[in-house]
Design a protein around this motif. Structure first.
Motif, mmCIF file in Angstrom:
data_model
loop_
_atom_site.group_PDB
_atom_site.id
_atom_site.type_symbol
_atom_site.label_atom_id
_atom_site.label_comp_id
_atom_site.label_asym_id
_atom_site.label_seq_id
_atom_site.Cartn_x
_atom_site.Cartn_y
_atom_site.Cartn_z
ATOM 1 N N SER A 1 -17.476 -54.255 22.080
ATOM 2 C CA SER A 1 -18.055 -54.812 23.295
ATOM 3 C C SER A 1 -17.319 -54.217 24.480
ATOM 4 C CB SER A 1 -17.938 -56.335 23.318
ATOM 5 O OG SER A 1 -18.478 -56.850 24.525
ATOM 6 N N LEU A 2 -18.078 -53.657 25.409
ATOM 7 C CA LEU A 2 -17.477 -53.000 26.579
ATOM 8 C C LEU A 2 -17.908 -53.748 27.838
ATOM 9 C CD1 LEU A 2 -17.333 -49.224 27.397
ATOM 10 C CD2 LEU A 2 -18.391 -50.789 29.030
ATOM 11 N N THR A 3 -16.975 -54.037 28.705
ATOM 12 C CA THR A 3 -17.265 -54.596 30.036
ATOM 13 C C THR A 3 -16.483 -53.802 31.066
ATOM 14 O OG1 THR A 3 -15.466 -56.214 29.917
ATOM 15 C CG2 THR A 3 -17.656 -56.924 29.148
ATOM 16 N N GLY A 4 -16.940 -53.823 32.279
ATOM 17 C CA GLY A 4 -16.247 -53.117 33.357
ATOM 18 C C GLY A 4 -16.842 -53.489 34.687
ATOM 19 N N ASN A 5 -16.093 -53.263 35.745
ATOM 20 C CA ASN A 5 -16.578 -53.526 37.099
ATOM 21 C C ASN A 5 -17.373 -52.314 37.577
ATOM 22 O OD1 ASN A 5 -15.324 -56.086 37.360
ATOM 23 N ND2 ASN A 5 -13.363 -55.078 37.761
ATOM 24 N N VAL A 6 -18.621 -52.560 37.936
ATOM 25 C CA VAL A 6 -19.496 -51.480 38.378
ATOM 26 C C VAL A 6 -19.914 -51.732 39.820
ATOM 27 C CG1 VAL A 6 -21.673 -50.268 37.959
ATOM 28 C CG2 VAL A 6 -20.348 -51.157 36.026
ATOM 29 N N SER A 7 -19.839 -50.709 40.633
ATOM 30 C CA SER A 7 -20.304 -50.793 42.022
ATOM 31 C C SER A 7 -21.422 -49.778 42.216
ATOM 32 C CB SER A 7 -19.165 -50.537 43.008
ATOM 33 O OG SER A 7 -18.600 -49.249 42.798
ATOM 34 N N ALA A 8 -22.219 -49.982 43.243
ATOM 35 C CA ALA A 8 -23.374 -49.110 43.476
ATOM 36 C C ALA A 8 -23.396 -48.608 44.909
ATOM 37 C CB ALA A 8 -24.670 -49.862 43.166
ATOM 38 N N VAL A 9 -23.849 -47.382 45.072
ATOM 39 C CA VAL A 9 -24.116 -46.798 46.382
ATOM 40 C C VAL A 9 -25.626 -46.657 46.503
ATOM 41 C CG1 VAL A 9 -23.819 -44.777 47.864
ATOM 42 C CG2 VAL A 9 -21.917 -45.563 46.443
ATOM 43 N N ILE A 10 -26.199 -47.147 47.596
ATOM 44 C CA ILE A 10 -27.644 -47.177 47.781
ATOM 45 C C ILE A 10 -28.040 -46.353 49.000
ATOM 46 C CG2 ILE A 10 -29.663 -48.643 48.182
ATOM 47 C CD1 ILE A 10 -28.484 -49.091 45.471
ATOM 48 N N ASN A 11 -29.165 -45.659 48.880
ATOM 49 C CA ASN A 11 -29.707 -44.928 50.018
ATOM 50 C C ASN A 11 -31.223 -44.880 49.887
ATOM 51 O OD1 ASN A 11 -29.829 -43.421 52.383
ATOM 52 N ND2 ASN A 11 -28.184 -42.034 51.760
ATOM 53 N N VAL A 12 -31.880 -44.268 50.864
ATOM 54 C CA VAL A 12 -33.323 -44.094 50.838
ATOM 55 C C VAL A 12 -33.621 -42.615 51.012
ATOM 56 C CG1 VAL A 12 -35.507 -44.581 51.999
ATOM 57 C CG2 VAL A 12 -33.810 -46.391 51.735
ATOM 58 N N ARG A 13 -34.476 -42.082 50.135
ATOM 59 C CA ARG A 13 -34.861 -40.685 50.222
ATOM 60 C C ARG A 13 -36.329 -40.547 49.823
ATOM 61 N NH1 ARG A 13 -31.589 -38.603 46.641
ATOM 62 N NH2 ARG A 13 -33.136 -38.369 44.994
ATOM 63 N N SER A 14 -37.089 -39.897 50.688
ATOM 64 C CA SER A 14 -38.509 -39.654 50.426
ATOM 65 C C SER A 14 -39.263 -40.947 50.090
ATOM 66 C CB SER A 14 -38.683 -38.635 49.283
ATOM 67 O OG SER A 14 -38.058 -37.409 49.606
#
Length: 474
Positions: A374-387
């Motif tokens: 079982s794997l867990t981890g802290n994940v963050s996201a970078v968001i943008n808008v394109r087309s």
């Protein structure tokens, strides 16, 4: 309790039930005054062309002994130099046009006693003011609708000039003809505005997608949950904003939270994508069986400098060497539950749980299960808008491992930490980010392009701002 008290109590109960069942949007679109101004600019240009193509019918009549007819009426120019569109709360949008002008010409024929003769005329109407309301609604499919009401057209300056040998005779009914043409034009303008809205604007707003198919597994429901509403500063549209599995259209086990939409007005349009919107994506992909990924030897980058086989694990899992010496391996990654993310002023974060089943690939190509992590981890996201699409990328912090099951005895999972870090950062993450880079479409009308993108995070939702450009057909 008297009948009046009963009625009041029932009314209060009905109100409470209505409020309690009100549907919060998962996605909000806001058009600011700047956006409405741009829409007005584009719309007026279209309306100007439409009005210049007005078809006025021939008509005839008499004034005393003088009989006349006006025919082949033509409008060479119709100018709308000053216009304004403003939201009217709880009503819609008011369009105001001032200082408009129109030129009209045609043929005329008069008969007076024994005198008969053709001629022509030129009419110029100035200081025209046009006002009408654009009423906004939604149809049964959740698409927006638009119609006109309360249209008025008034002109304060009208000039009529006749040409021909009998111009002196035409001038005897100049006042009557001026009034007729003036009134006829005012009525026709409002009729044509309604037709233009129906034939042009209605068709354009109906290009807003209600459902968008993303791939062969999922789609997005962008249907309106209520008619668009006008406020003093903007026009807002509340959308369902929900991903769904094409194979399993089950209900979402939670509801969207209210969005405390900020009063930003720097951009023409804003999109509010709630945490509900993103979390339904996790549910949809999980239900569609898409959150499964396999890692094989061929996927290991050369710079990792190790082969995915039992020999690399046998040092700390002795039974591997005994049961499956020097055999290739495969990992199968899957999510036991749909990932659940949170959005706050600091950004998007979540802690997904991933099951990793390790297999040995036997000489006959069958798979022998080895161990389940079982794997867990802290994940963050970078968001943008394109087309016109929401795109993103993920970054994973330090991962944590635990052993859930093993067919080769117990062992210390920390010895696998470095290997799993390599597989996560060099194989799994690039695969996920490649998919996220394809993006998910925003609910845009046809031929709309976005620029000057703004991305901000708020409690429970992501705010995207943009300016708009309408691309006419070439």
């Amino acid at each position: 309790m008297g009948m009046q008290s009963v009625a009041v109590a029932c009314g209060a109960l009905a109100l409470c039930l209505a409020l309690s069942t009100a549907t919060n949007p998962g996605f909000v679109v806001r058009i600011t005054q700047a956006g409405l101004d741009y829409a007005q600019e584009q719309g007026i240009a279209i309306l100007e062309k439409e009005l210049a193509q007005l078809k006025l019918p021939d008509f005839s009549g008499k004034s005393g002994e003088l009989h006349y007819s006006l025919s082949r009426l033509h409008i060479p120019t119709f100018r709308l130099p000053h216009s304004r569109i403003t939201p009217v709360p709880n009503v819609g949008l008011q369009v105001s046009i001032s200082n408009a002008s129109v030129e009209l010409n045609g043929d005329c024929l008069v008969k007076f006693l024994f005198i008969r003769g053709p001629g022509s005329f030129d009419l110029k109407v100035e200081n025209i003011s046009i006002k009408f309301i654009l009423r906004l609604g939604s149809d049964t499919t959740g698409r927006p609708t638009i119609s006109t009401s309360d249209c008025s057209a008034r002109a304060s300056k009208v000039g009529l000039r006749f040409s021909g040998k009998l111009a002196w005779l035409y001038n005897t009914f100049k006042k009557t003809a001026t009034s007729l043409l003036h009134n006829h034009l005012e009525t026709t303008v409002c009729d044509n505005v309604a037709k233009s809205v129906q034939n042009k604007l209605q068709k354009q707003v109906q290009t807003m997608p209600v459902t968008v198919r993303i791939d062969n597994k999922t789609g997005i429901n962008y249907s309106l949950v209520a008619p668009p509403r006008a406020t003093a500063q903007s026009l807002d549209a509340d959308l369902k904003g929900e991903f769904y599995s094409l194979a399993h259209r089950s209900s979402v086990p939670f509801s969207p939270l209210p969005l405390a939409f900020p009063s930003d007005h720097e951009r023409m349009v804003y999109f509010g994508a709630s945490s509900y919107f993103f979390n339904t994506a996790g549910i949809a992909y999980h239900e569609a069986g898409a959150l499964v990924f396999e890692i094989t030897e061929a996927m290991i980058p050369k710079e990792a400098r190790f082969s995915l086989d039992t020999s690399i694990f046998s040092a700390f899992i002795p039974q591997l060497e005994e049961k499956y010496p020097n055999m290739p391996m495969k990992f199968r990654l899957s999510a036991p539950t749909a990932p659940f993310l949170t959005i706050g002023p600091g950004g998007i974060s979540f802690q997904p749980i991933v099951d990793i089943q390790a297999y040995a690939i036997l000489p006959n190509s069958s798979l022998a299960p080895l161990f389940l992590l079982s794997l867990t981890g802290n994940v963050s996201a970078v968001i943008n808008v394109r087309s016109g699409r929401i795109v993103g990328s993920l970054d994973v912090g330090r991962i944590r491992l635990s052993l859930k099951d093993s067919a080769v005895g117990t062992f210390q999972v920390q010895f696998l930490q470095s290997i799993m870090n390599i597989l996560t950062s060099n194989v799994l993450l690039p695969h996920l980010n490649a998919r996220l880079d394809e993006g998910f479409p925003l609910p845009l009308l046809d031929r709309i392009q976005l620029s000057n993108i703004l991305v901000r995070f708020h409690q429970n939702f992501l705010l995207l701002g943009a300016d708009v450009r309408f691309q006419p057909r070439g």
